[in-house]
Design a protein around this motif. Sequence first.
Motif, PDB file in Angstrom:
ATOM      1  N   GLY A   1       6.479  10.026 -10.314  1.00  9.33           N
ATOM      2  CA  GLY A   1       6.770   8.656  -9.901  1.00  9.33           C
ATOM      3  C   GLY A   1       5.740   7.664 -10.390  1.00  9.33           C
ATOM      4  N   VAL A   2       4.468   8.020 -10.274  1.00  9.06           N
ATOM      5  CA  VAL A   2       3.368   7.131 -10.624  1.00  9.06           C
ATOM      6  C   VAL A   2       2.225   7.990 -11.157  1.00  9.06           C
ATOM      7  CG1 VAL A   2       1.695   5.437  -9.755  1.00  9.06           C
ATOM      8  CG2 VAL A   2       3.962   5.552  -8.731  1.00  9.06           C
ATOM      9  N   THR A   3       1.532   7.517 -12.211  1.00  6.23           N
ATOM     10  CA  THR A   3       0.238   8.091 -12.552  1.00  6.23           C
ATOM     11  C   THR A   3      -0.824   7.115 -12.066  1.00  6.23           C
ATOM     12  OG1 THR A   3       0.181   7.119 -14.771  1.00  6.23           O
ATOM     13  CG2 THR A   3       1.122   9.326 -14.561  1.00  6.23           C
ATOM     14  N   HIS A   4      -1.858   7.651 -11.447  1.00  3.78           N
ATOM     15  CA  HIS A   4      -2.892   6.820 -10.827  1.00  3.78           C
ATOM     16  C   HIS A   4      -4.251   7.273 -11.327  1.00  3.78           C
ATOM     17  CE1 HIS A   4      -4.839   5.205  -6.842  1.00  3.78           C
ATOM     18  NE2 HIS A   4      -5.331   4.637  -7.931  1.00  3.78           N
ATOM     19  N   ALA A   5      -4.840   6.520 -12.254  1.00  6.35           N
ATOM     20  CA  ALA A   5      -6.190   6.803 -12.735  1.00  6.35           C
ATOM     21  C   ALA A   5      -7.190   6.188 -11.774  1.00  6.35           C
ATOM     22  CB  ALA A   5      -6.380   6.247 -14.137  1.00  6.35           C
TER      23      ALA A   5
ATOM     24  N   TYR B   1       2.217   2.647  -3.992  1.00  7.64           N
ATOM     25  CA  TYR B   1       2.940   3.795  -4.543  1.00  7.64           C
ATOM     26  C   TYR B   1       4.451   3.614  -4.375  1.00  7.64           C
ATOM     27  CZ  TYR B   1      -1.395   6.597  -4.782  1.00  7.64           C
ATOM     28  OH  TYR B   1      -2.638   7.097  -5.083  1.00  7.64           O
ATOM     29  N   GLN B   2       4.854   3.187  -3.197  1.00 13.16           N
ATOM     30  CA  GLN B   2       6.288   3.038  -2.945  1.00 13.16           C
ATOM     31  C   GLN B   2       6.883   1.923  -3.786  1.00 13.16           C
ATOM     32  OE1 GLN B   2       6.195   2.569   1.334  1.00 13.16           O
ATOM     33  NE2 GLN B   2       6.498   4.749   1.701  1.00 13.16           N
ATOM     34  N   ASP B   3       6.157   0.841  -3.945  1.00 13.90           N
ATOM     35  CA  ASP B   3       6.657  -0.253  -4.790  1.00 13.90           C
ATOM     36  C   ASP B   3       6.777   0.183  -6.244  1.00 13.90           C
ATOM     37  OD1 ASP B   3       7.252  -2.379  -3.103  1.00 13.90           O
ATOM     38  OD2 ASP B   3       5.179  -3.067  -3.010  1.00 13.90           O
ATOM     39  N   LEU B   4       5.755   0.845  -6.763  1.00 14.24           N
ATOM     40  CA  LEU B   4       5.762   1.246  -8.166  1.00 14.24           C
ATOM     41  C   LEU B   4       6.845   2.274  -8.465  1.00 14.24           C
ATOM     42  CD1 LEU B   4       1.949   1.517  -8.982  1.00 14.24           C
ATOM     43  CD2 LEU B   4       3.549  -0.169  -9.851  1.00 14.24           C
ATOM     44  N   SER B   5       7.084   3.172  -7.514  1.00 13.08           N
ATOM     45  CA  SER B   5       8.090   4.217  -7.744  1.00 13.08           C
ATOM     46  C   SER B   5       9.474   3.811  -7.277  1.00 13.08           C
ATOM     47  CB  SER B   5       7.665   5.511  -7.032  1.00 13.08           C
ATOM     48  OG  SER B   5       7.549   5.304  -5.635  1.00 13.08           O
ATOM     49  N   GLY B   6       9.588   2.584  -6.741  1.00  8.27           N
ATOM     50  CA  GLY B   6      10.882   2.094  -6.285  1.00  8.27           C
ATOM     51  C   GLY B   6      11.369   2.761  -5.026  1.00  8.27           C
ATOM     52  N   ARG B   7      10.449   3.298  -4.202  1.00  7.48           N
ATOM     53  CA  ARG B   7      10.848   4.043  -3.006  1.00  7.48           C
ATOM     54  C   ARG B   7      10.462   3.351  -1.715  1.00  7.48           C
ATOM     55  NH1 ARG B   7      12.615   9.095  -3.953  1.00  7.48           N
ATOM     56  NH2 ARG B   7      12.318   9.947  -6.047  1.00  7.48           N
ATOM     57  N   ARG B   8      10.005   2.129  -1.798  1.00  8.64           N
ATOM     58  CA  ARG B   8       9.622   1.462  -0.558  1.00  8.64           C
ATOM     59  C   ARG B   8      10.869   1.104   0.233  1.00  8.64           C
ATOM     60  NH1 ARG B   8       6.005  -4.011   0.051  1.00  8.64           N
ATOM     61  NH2 ARG B   8       5.404  -3.707   2.201  1.00  8.64           N
TER      62      ARG B   8
END
Length: 513
Positions: A191-195, A480-487
Amino acid sequence: MHGPRTAPTSGGAPPDGTSVTLLTEGTYPHSHGGVSVWCDQLVQGMPDVDFHVMAVTGTGREPLAWQPPGHVRSITNLPLWGTPQDCPPPRGKTLRRFLAGYEEFLAALLDPEAEDRFPAALYHLADHAPSGLLSAALRTERAARVLAKLWTRPTVGTAAAHPTLHDALSATDLLEHALRPLAGRAAADTGVTHAVSGGLAALPGLVAHHVHGTPFLLTEHGVYLRERYLSFRAEPYRWPVKALMLGFFRLLAMESYRTAALVTPGNRYNRRWEEHGGTPPERIRTVYNGVDPAAFPPAGPEPETPTLSWAGRVDPIKDLQTLIRAFALVRGKLPTARLRLFGGTPRGAEKYRESCEALAVELGIGEAVTFEGRVEDIKDAYAAGNVVMLSSVSEGFPFTLIEAMSCGRATVSTDVGGVREAVGECGLVVPPRDPERMAEAALRLLNEPTLRARMGEGARLRVIEQFTLRQTISTFREIYQDLSGRRPAEQARPAPGAARPSWARAIAAGGAG
């Protein structure tokens, strides 16, 4: 063979469908320290999220310093050193095609007029990384000769320093190691990569965005590029080698800022660097580090002997030599004073620690300065001093500072990164690399118990009001939810008449191109 290695972890709580690949370098889950603490807190605070960890490490054989929970589904090591993935060196047309792309990459690093070629050249190299061909090709003599020819051209700035073939071999070797994380591949359905830092940890996230369009989130605790500028001052290489590597880190930072759907600096100081590096302001959101005030309660009675304490990893960037020089001045006014230093010495920093110990002896305070190593409970390090010191030349939003503040200890800190934002009026802030000013501040607090107590009490209240772990985790869950469209829609919907934050509008519009 020390290529990417993935280890599954045990099962855990059912996820909510959000999947995050956490990208780290030299920190979680293989070492202790502030960023590792931050990662562990983030992961532990979201048991309903699937996490995968891709860790840039030294050799790939480092033991785990943290025991990840079950919802960390896998840990992949991306070692920079050791024997690379076994692959025969390319020949003929394959090598010529590779070298043509590599020359474009080098030109971008060396020639300001060619900087716009960097992204395409970087992803060209990335195409060859998983098979091992990238490392194999960079270990050929022809790769070094491409650089030797290119950086002596009169139009390139390095030409004036007359780089040698030995310089070319050194620089090519450094690049080969630095580019190894390009072999890391996040799952296509991530869903998201987070560095959690800029630099080499970002490489797998940039590739995932390039190949799959995976949203890339970048958190900078310190400014990676600034720290490379500082560290390369002490490196033994000649200027052409340093120029090439710093050019790589600068363009990598710019590409990371350009690609990130959102950049979350830990303080406003970092934000200025990120804006200067090309990040659109609407894609930046400051998220402060937080601690659990219940886990860092008031430290209790102070030591009877005047004591300064310090906690962290023993590293040149922490500038313990300035702290020791400052303590020598304190000791001149308070002959019974002590300096207690808590924290481990990472591999490679042993000589720095020895130089600090030698400095204390040279200044005649060796018996009053103690290196006590890692402490089982970090709260004991803060309780050990009347005043907690921070002497770094570079920081983000330092955990040791807000932990000490939560423990109700007065602090003296250097004015770097987000320190002034953290401390406010509840501690003393001095210029970095200034032992006289540091000593003056430490003496003031040691000699004024009422001021010391007032600052300690105010510091704990400031943490409770502004810098709690709950706030940090809640913010990143939302991101995370916003970026992956799951909020959930009921959470994402703004109140009537309320405008969405600029960073949220950028995400809704598709983030980076």
